[in-house]
Design an enzyme around this catalytic site. Structure first.
Site, PDB file in Angstrom:
ATOM      1  N   ALA B  36       0.901  -1.286   0.006  1.00  0.00           N
ATOM      2  CA  ALA B  36       0.056  -0.078   0.104  1.00  0.00           C
ATOM      3  C   ALA B  36       0.694   1.114   0.029  1.00  0.00           C
ATOM      4  O   ALA B  36       0.565   2.236  -0.786  1.00  0.00           O
ATOM      5  CB  ALA B  36      -1.057   0.049   1.256  1.00  0.00           C
ATOM      6  N   HIS B  37       1.893   1.221   0.826  1.00  0.00           N
ATOM      7  CA  HIS B  37       2.963   2.390   0.801  1.00  0.00           C
ATOM      8  C   HIS B  37       3.496   2.566  -0.866  1.00  0.00           C
ATOM      9  O   HIS B  37       3.381   3.582  -1.365  1.00  0.00           O
ATOM     10  CB  HIS B  37       4.076   2.281   1.559  1.00  0.00           C
ATOM     11  CG  HIS B  37       3.837   2.563   3.057  1.00  0.00           C
ATOM     12  ND1 HIS B  37       3.110   1.664   3.982  1.00  0.00           N
ATOM     13  CD2 HIS B  37       4.259   3.426   3.874  1.00  0.00           C
ATOM     14  CE1 HIS B  37       3.209   2.217   5.172  1.00  0.00           C
ATOM     15  NE2 HIS B  37       3.466   3.524   5.154  1.00  0.00           N
ATOM     16  N   LYS B  38       3.861   1.446  -1.438  1.00  0.00           N
ATOM     17  CA  LYS B  38       4.386   1.586  -2.771  1.00  0.00           C
ATOM     18  C   LYS B  38       3.600   2.168  -3.580  1.00  0.00           C
ATOM     19  O   LYS B  38       3.797   2.972  -4.370  1.00  0.00           O
ATOM     20  CB  LYS B  38       5.007   0.098  -3.005  1.00  0.00           C
ATOM     21  CG  LYS B  38       5.830   0.116  -4.250  1.00  0.00           C
ATOM     22  CD  LYS B  38       6.247  -1.347  -4.278  1.00  0.00           C
ATOM     23  CE  LYS B  38       6.956  -1.733  -5.672  1.00  0.00           C
ATOM     24  NZ  LYS B  38       7.042  -3.114  -6.012  1.00  0.00           N
TER      25      LYS B  38
END
Lengths: 288, 199
Positions: B36-38
């Site tokens: 999700a960060h990516k």
């Protein structure tokens, strides 16, 4: 053998449920003792959260931790036990059911296709099979979470460094794990065999009875020394320096090649989750 | 000190927190892990907005177990995952999306520390493995995004939480990082232990 297949499947589901939601009594007692002894408020707050969480899990039969791990089974099959070839299929069905019924978090990720959604994938659940005497089957569910698996360590020590080299590697590995694998830890150390076998020994060392030392006095002394030394590191609960670093440490050893000294270190978080049952050939189940 | 934080958390409230304080969060808490960060950062780089607003809210390093019950989502278990995996993203994430509180376990490194000081964010350590205690603090699932694409552990779950914690503030905006301090002490002890080992 349809009846026995079903008994094994149900037993495996039950063992996965127990492993996920109930911590063994002796581990819980050790955590309570750690809290009594812990003087720092940060350590106490975290041990209190851990103990409240264990109680919630026991009451609701829901997973202690959301990371219900990669599913692994250790199966000891008696030579007279009638079920053999279908064991993998049975344990795969049990894993799918447990994922749905308990529920477990789907953690099996295919290298190319992503999460399989049901904890089953290529080679997973991991099944470790041993053939033993007798007509019973002993099944251990041993799911392992990712946080503490990521801090596992392996090394081929230069044999000339001897036991000192082994000890050094164990201490360095635990220090490197630091806060990452949810301490206080349980530590399994495997020494000898081959590069792969020492890791299996380390894994199995985690399953040894709590605070019962190895019957070999040399290994027992090594366990005592390493447990004391890793606690001197002062990692503490969740790596913040307060409370115990490790609750227990076991060493399993095998003979080695003269040119090699394989060492494996596998850590478990405080939630060392496993459950075992014996099944007789008539289908009677004894939870251990 | 013990604090009750409510989202959106004002910057001055964030900067008041000191390492060692204990906090409880009420309001919006959004799960985000590696994927999700990516994905959120990739969208940001393309000038697109992720489907949730992180500003002033909590970001939780967590892959929960969530179950559909009568058409609603029920959070079964939601403890923290190891935060150090997100270290490669977190400073850019904080800069881009301005969350006020990052929650996880195991602590984070220099890059995150610097971003926390610069943009007004703190790191709260939630006890690893305390997943049912975590779930108890979650009132409901408000939204879920990227579930199909990323799967249950990796997608964005938007939770409404009440008195979620205890969270031990280990990275504050004043340059302290309790985990790093503890690990520095461990490193010093390690050297002493190793040099005293017998064969």
């Amino acid at each position: 053998m349809g009846g026995l297949d079903k008994v094994l499947e149900d037993t495996a589901v039950e063992l996965l449920r127990r492993a996920a939601s109930e911590l063994r009594r002796e581990y819980v007692e050790a955590l309570y003792k750690a809290m009594e002894k812990c003087e720092g408020s940060i350590g106490r707050a975290q041990l209190d959260a851990i103990l409240r969480n264990i109680e919630l899990a026991r009451k609701s039969s829901e997973p202690i931790c959301q990371d219900t791990g990669i599913i692994g089974f250790i199966v000891r099959v008696g030579e007279e036990f009638p079920v053999r070839a279908s064991l993998r299929d049975i344990l795969v069905r049990a894993t799918r059911r447990a994922t749905e019924e308990i529920p477990l978090r789907p953690n099996a990720v295919d290298l190319f296709k992503g999460n399989t959604g049901d904890n089953v994938g290529l080679g997973v659940p991991i099944i470790n099979l041993e053939l033993v005497e007798g007509d019973e089957l002993e099944l251990t569910a041993f799911p392992k979470g990712g946080g503490s698996s990521n801090v596992a360590a392996h090394s081929m020590i230069t044999p000339g460094l001897g036991l000192k080299g082994v000890k050094r590697f164990v201490i360095e590995s635990v220090a490197r794990a630091g806060s990452l694998g949810c301490p206080p830890y349980f530590i399994g150390v495997g020494i000898g065999g081959t590069e792969d076998h020492c890791m299996l020994l380390a894994k199995k060392a985690l399953l040894k009875p709590f605070q019962v030392r190895n019957p070999d006095p040399n290994i027992a002394a090594l366990e005592e020394e390493l447990l004391q030394r890793v606690n001197e590191l002062g990692i503490g609960v969740m790596g913040l320096g307060e409370g115990p670093t490790a609750l227990d440490l076991h060493v399993e050893a095998a003979a080695r090649h003269p040119a090699t000294m394989p060492v494996g270190v596998i850590m478990s978080c405080w939630a060392l989750r496993h459950a075992t049952a014996k099944v007789t050939r008539e289908g009677r189940v004894h939870l251990l | 000190m013990e604090y009750r934080l409510k989202t959106p958390i004002q910057e001055e409230a964030v900067r008041r927190l000191r390492a060692g304080d204990i906090a409880y969060l009420s309001g919006t808490l959004i799960t985000a892990r590696d994927e999700a960060h990516k994905k959120a950062l990739e969208m940001h780089a393309r000038g697109e907005k992720p489907p949730v607003n992180f500003e002033g809210n909590g970001v939780f390093h967590c892959g929960p177990i969530v179950k559909r019950v009568d058409g609603d989502w029920r959070v079964v278990a939601a403890g923290p995952t190891t935060s150090s995996r997100m270290e490669i993203f977190e400073d850019r994430f904080i800069e881009a999306f301005r969350p006020s509180l990052i929650i996880g376990k195991g602590g984070m490194g220099e890059r995150t520390m610097r971003a926390c000081s610069e943009y007004g964010c703190v790191y709260g350590a939630f006890t690893g493995g305390a997943a049912l205690l975590g779930a108890q603090g979650i009132r409901r699932v408000k939204e879920v995004h990227w579930l199909e694409e990323l799967g249950m552990p990796e997608c964005l779950w938007v939770f409404e939480v009440e008195d979620f914690g205890p969270l031990i503030i280990t990275i504050d905006t004043h340059g302290r990082n309790l985990t790093r301090e503890a690990m520095d002490r461990v490193a010093a002890k390690k050297e002493a232990i190793i040099s005293s080992l017998g064969g």
